[in-house]
Design a protein around this motif. Structure first.
Motif, PDB file in Angstrom:
ATOM      1  N   ALA A  94       0.832  -1.207   0.000  1.00 44.53           N
ATOM      2  CA  ALA A  94       0.000   0.000   0.000  1.00 44.53           C
ATOM      3  C   ALA A  94       0.867   1.257   0.000  1.00 44.53           C
ATOM      4  CB  ALA A  94      -0.931  -0.021   1.212  1.00 44.53           C
ATOM      5  N   GLU A  98       1.100   4.142  -2.851  1.00 43.17           N
ATOM      6  CA  GLU A  98       0.814   5.542  -2.566  1.00 43.17           C
ATOM      7  C   GLU A  98       1.935   6.444  -3.079  1.00 43.17           C
ATOM      8  OE1 GLU A  98      -0.502   6.321   1.426  1.00 43.17           O
ATOM      9  OE2 GLU A  98      -0.288   8.487   1.070  1.00 43.17           O
ATOM     10  N   LYS A 208     -11.772   3.091  -9.522  1.00 39.22           N
ATOM     11  CA  LYS A 208     -10.761   3.121  -8.466  1.00 39.22           C
ATOM     12  C   LYS A 208     -10.490   1.715  -7.921  1.00 39.22           C
ATOM     13  CE  LYS A 208     -10.566   7.696  -7.990  1.00 39.22           C
ATOM     14  NZ  LYS A 208     -11.354   8.064  -9.145  1.00 39.22           N
ATOM     15  N   MET A 209     -11.508   0.884  -7.913  1.00 44.03           N
ATOM     16  CA  MET A 209     -11.417  -0.420  -7.255  1.00 44.03           C
ATOM     17  C   MET A 209     -10.301  -1.280  -7.852  1.00 44.03           C
ATOM     18  SD  MET A 209     -12.985  -1.521  -4.708  1.00 44.03           S
ATOM     19  CE  MET A 209     -14.712  -1.232  -4.391  1.00 44.03           C
ATOM     20  N   HIS A 211      -7.383  -0.579  -8.866  1.00 44.59           N
ATOM     21  CA  HIS A 211      -5.991  -0.384  -8.448  1.00 44.59           C
ATOM     22  C   HIS A 211      -5.803  -0.255  -6.937  1.00 44.59           C
ATOM     23  CE1 HIS A 211      -7.070   3.830  -9.895  1.00 44.59           C
ATOM     24  NE2 HIS A 211      -6.875   3.988  -8.616  1.00 44.59           N
ATOM     25  N   GLN A 212      -6.804  -0.650  -6.178  1.00 39.65           N
ATOM     26  CA  GLN A 212      -6.643  -0.637  -4.722  1.00 39.65           C
ATOM     27  C   GLN A 212      -5.771  -1.802  -4.262  1.00 39.65           C
ATOM     28  OE1 GLN A 212      -7.703   1.833  -2.799  1.00 39.65           O
ATOM     29  NE2 GLN A 212      -8.375   2.718  -4.744  1.00 39.65           N
ATOM     30  N   PRO A 215      -9.182  -4.033  -1.899  1.00 37.07           N
ATOM     31  CA  PRO A 215     -10.550  -3.561  -2.153  1.00 37.07           C
ATOM     32  C   PRO A 215     -11.470  -3.673  -0.941  1.00 37.07           C
ATOM     33  CG  PRO A 215      -9.778  -4.799  -4.022  1.00 37.07           C
ATOM     34  CD  PRO A 215      -8.728  -4.954  -2.950  1.00 37.07           C
ATOM     35  N   PHE A 218     -10.932  -0.744   1.225  1.00 37.19           N
ATOM     36  CA  PHE A 218     -11.473   0.424   0.523  1.00 37.19           C
ATOM     37  C   PHE A 218     -12.993   0.498   0.718  1.00 37.19           C
ATOM     38  CE2 PHE A 218     -12.778   2.568  -3.526  1.00 37.19           C
ATOM     39  CZ  PHE A 218     -12.083   3.739  -3.347  1.00 37.19           C
TER      40      PHE A 218
END
Ligand SMILES: [Zn+2]
Length: 346
Positions: A94, A98, A208-209, A211-212, A215, A218
């Motif tokens: 993560a 970021e 967006k989902m 590339h989380q 998920p 998220f």
């Protein structure tokens, strides 16, 4: 929505739409090629160190059993044995993601060119239909006392003009926007941090989902922003869709870290349920599958289409193609999926 049993896919709403949408309008090939080139280059750079990647379970159903699906630009895609979702593992942590999204040239390119250069076509084809979809679902199945709408990590600020025009919500938030709405939209929008967004009536996250890193986390974060009975809307790509099933690893513009999660229709249903939400809608109103397959095969001579698909594309007319795409939509076999989920618990 009409009478529906939560989480019963057979009874859930399915939509069929046709608006003359062309892939080239919302994803111009020149922009896509450059974005892909930058992404592949930056990904190799940012995630070169094996320590920046970790193994994960299936992002949809949390299952541990998987088979290798394909390798793309140095990223291993796997197929979950339980739900059929396809996902990258090991994947960037993560923190590494970021850092990538904050600093990479690919991300900068996305904001500077993508969101703005395609804004008009996206607005006409996608944002107005997203807005009416959300407002209608809110009217029919939402918590009418919670009157704030928020878009997460906004990259198309014109969504606020469309939502504002429908007059359903009192207040509009853009949570940690990628492209700030200030100066981009006429609608009154407040930019807020995720921690300040609470008790909302509706939250959206478009594209967006996929590339989380996680998920489920998220989805839970979105649920935390909602009032009980509040609705979460998201769109993503699904591996259950026709173009992805036919083209598989040759699908153009599928690459990491943009597409870490290509969850199946079945997996998406399980994901929503295990995050304490109930499905209101899970449909695939995609209009482009056949067009995408045809285009990909024309561009890439190494793609060998199944005989039936080639016959359908080459020998049958526009009406057959339209009907076939409508069939894909009706039976949730297109790769562009949209989901509406309702928060059930605190
Ligand atoms: Zn799974």
């Amino acid at each position: 929505m009409q009478q529906q049993t939560p989480n019963s896919p057979r009874l859930m709403k399915r939509v069929v739409v046709s608006s003359g949408l062309r892939e080239a309008d919302i994803r111009p090939p020149a922009l896509m090629s450059e974005f892909k080139r930058l992404s592949v280059h930056d990904a190799a750079e940012y995630f070169r160190d094996p320590a920046s990647r970790v193994e994960t379970a299936c992002p949809a159903c949390d299952g541990a059993d998987r088979d290798p699906a394909f390798d793309k630009y140095g990223f291993q895609y796997n197929r979950c044995r339980a739900c059929g979702s396809v996902f990258v593992s090991p994947r960037p942590t993560a923190e590494a993601l970021e850092n990538y999204y904050t600093h990479s040239n690919a991300s900068r390119f996305r904001v500077e060119h993508f969101s703005r250069d395609t804004a008009k076509a996206r607005r006409y084809h996608l944002l107005s239909s997203h807005a009416s979809w959300m407002c209608q679902a809110y009217d029919e199945a939402g918590n009418r006392e919670a009157r704030v709408y928020a878009d997460l990590y906004t990259h198309s600020p014109l969504i606020f003009d469309e939502v504002h025009a429908l007059g359903v919500f009192d207040t509009l938030y853009s949570v940690d926007p990628i492209l700030s709405p200030q100066g981009e939209t006429q609608a009154p929008v407040r930019v807020v941090a995720e921690s300040a967004a609470r008790g909302l009536g509706a939250v959206s996250a478009f594209e967006k989902m996929e590339h989380q890193f996680a998920p489920a986390a998220f989805l839970r974060a979105a649920a935390a922003m909602l009032a009980p009975g509040g609705l979460f809307f998201f769109t993503t790509r699904t591996i259950s869709g026709f173009d992805l099933q036919v083209l598989w690893d040759k699908t153009p513009y599928i690459f990491a870290p943009e597409h870490l999660n290509l969850m199946s229709i079945e997996g998406l249903g399980q994901l929503v349920a295990r995050c304490g939400m109930e499905l209101i809608e899970l449909s695939t109103p995609g209009q482009l599958d056949l067009q995408l397959v045809e285009h990909a095969a024309r561009q890439d001579p190494s793609i060998e289409l199944p005989a039936f698909v080639r016959y359908l594309i080459e020998e049958r007319d526009a009406l057959a193609h339209e009907d076939f795409q409508a069939f894909l939509q009706k039976h949730r076999l297109s790769s562009h999926v949209r989901v509406a989920a309702r928060k059930t618990k605190e």
